[in-house]
Design an enzyme around this catalytic site. Structure first.
Site, PDB file in Angstrom:
ATOM      1  N   ASP A 210       7.631 -22.807  -1.468  1.00 39.77           N
ATOM      2  CA  ASP A 210       6.348 -23.509  -1.561  1.00 39.77           C
ATOM      3  C   ASP A 210       5.209 -22.496  -1.567  1.00 39.77           C
ATOM      4  O   ASP A 210       5.428 -21.296  -1.409  1.00 39.77           O
ATOM      5  CB  ASP A 210       6.183 -24.463  -0.366  1.00 39.77           C
ATOM      6  CG  ASP A 210       6.214 -23.712   0.966  1.00 39.77           C
ATOM      7  OD1 ASP A 210       5.147 -23.279   1.433  1.00 39.77           O
ATOM      8  OD2 ASP A 210       7.318 -23.529   1.534  1.00 39.77           O
ATOM      9  N   ASP A 212       2.730 -22.532   0.709  1.00 45.27           N
ATOM     10  CA  ASP A 212       2.064 -22.711   1.993  1.00 45.27           C
ATOM     11  C   ASP A 212       0.961 -23.753   1.806  1.00 45.27           C
ATOM     12  O   ASP A 212       1.175 -24.739   1.092  1.00 45.27           O
ATOM     13  CB  ASP A 212       1.551 -21.376   2.537  1.00 45.27           C
ATOM     14  CG  ASP A 212       1.401 -21.395   4.056  1.00 45.27           C
ATOM     15  OD1 ASP A 212       2.372 -21.754   4.742  1.00 45.27           O
ATOM     16  OD2 ASP A 212       0.314 -21.047   4.550  1.00 45.27           O
TER      17      ASP A 212
END
Length: 290
Positions: A210, A212
């Protein structure tokens, strides 16, 4: 020359390697407590291997409760020479996208609730972690990733946070913009420091799941999306690990970067002042010097 024994510390699925012969789960007792789980040992392409589930099978340990000292001690007791950490992480860089791998070479340690050293009162030691990963192992991991068709980035700074919560938006922006971190995770510290104290070569393969929370087009971390990416990354991680024995070989020369000699000038406590109880606990990690 010594015999290579590759240890892989990772999550579920990374020990399910095609071609692993003589596979056996081994329970290892350590003076630092029980490791995260039993350790799967076997041979792959003529090279001894050991696989340790960092969080335990079923994911029973949080990042803060992983028994890091016991894990590294157990691998040392088994005769491991090279440790490959494989872990999920978030990215602070647009170019380091979910599904990509990063061969980490630096860390910023923001953990605070973990025992970070085998040494202490009764035997003081200061090892250098200026360069906390082994370039030789990192090169092998990069080559293995490329051979497996994985998008890989060589070099990156890993921000180790305590967790188990993910970053606030303010923290994410600070780590990215002010501190210059490239990826963020919760488990590579104090793992890397302890591996250095145990004179084990250590490499970190960060698998991006991802962005973040800093990315304006992705918003906060979505655990559902992370798990989906994690499953794909696990397949890639197995492909990377499966290529390491051929790259590292069964015969191992001393580390050209001195990882396996990290304690030679690190122990400061004089022999007559050392605590016998602590000395007994250090029999595996520091036995070469003590």
């Amino acid at each position: 020359m010594t015999q290579t024994k590759i240890a892989v510390i990772g999550g579920s699925g990374l020990y399910e390697i095609d071609g692993l012969t003589g596979a056996e789960w081994v329970t290892v007792e350590t003076p630092w407590g029980a490791p995260s789980d039993a350790i799967l040992t076997g041979t792959l392409d003529g090279v001894d291997m050991a696989f340790l589930p960092r969080h335990g099978r079923g994911h029973v340990h949080s990042p803060s409760t992983v028994p890091y000292r016991a894990n590294i001690d157990a691998l040392k007791r088994l005769g491991c020479t090279d440790v490959i950490s494989v872990s999920a992480c978030g990215s602070f860089r647009e170019a380091m996208a979910p599904g990509d791998f990063v061969i980490v070479d630096q860390f910023i340690d923001r953990t605070f609730a973990r025992e970070k050293s085998f040494f202490g009162t009764g035997c003081v030691a200061h090892v250098s972690v200026a360069h906390p990963t082994c370039p030789r192992l990192g090169d092998a991991c990069e080559t293995a990733a490329k051979d497996a068709g994985i998008a890989v980035h060589k070099g990156g700074t890993y921000l180790a946070m305590e967790g188990p919560q993910f970053s606030t938006l303010a923290e994410s922006k600070m780590y990215r913009e002010s501190w210059g971190a490239d990826v963020i995770g919760m488990t590579n510290m104090p793992e890397a420091k302890l591996a250095r104290e145990a004179e084990l070569c250590y490499a970190s393969v960060a698998m991006i799941t991802d962005y973040d929370s800093w990315h304006p087009d992705h918003g906060e971390v979505d655990v559902t999306a992370i798990i989906a990416t994690l499953m794909g990354n696990a397949d890639k991680g197995r492909n990377l690990v499966a290529r390491l024995p051929a790259l590292l070989g069964a015969d191992r020369a001393p580390c050209p970067h001195g990882c396996d000699r990290a304690l030679e000038f690190a122990i400061l406590t004089q022999p007559d002042a050392r605590d016998p109880a602590l000395m007994a606990k250090l029999d595996a990690v520091a036995g070469r010097m003590l």
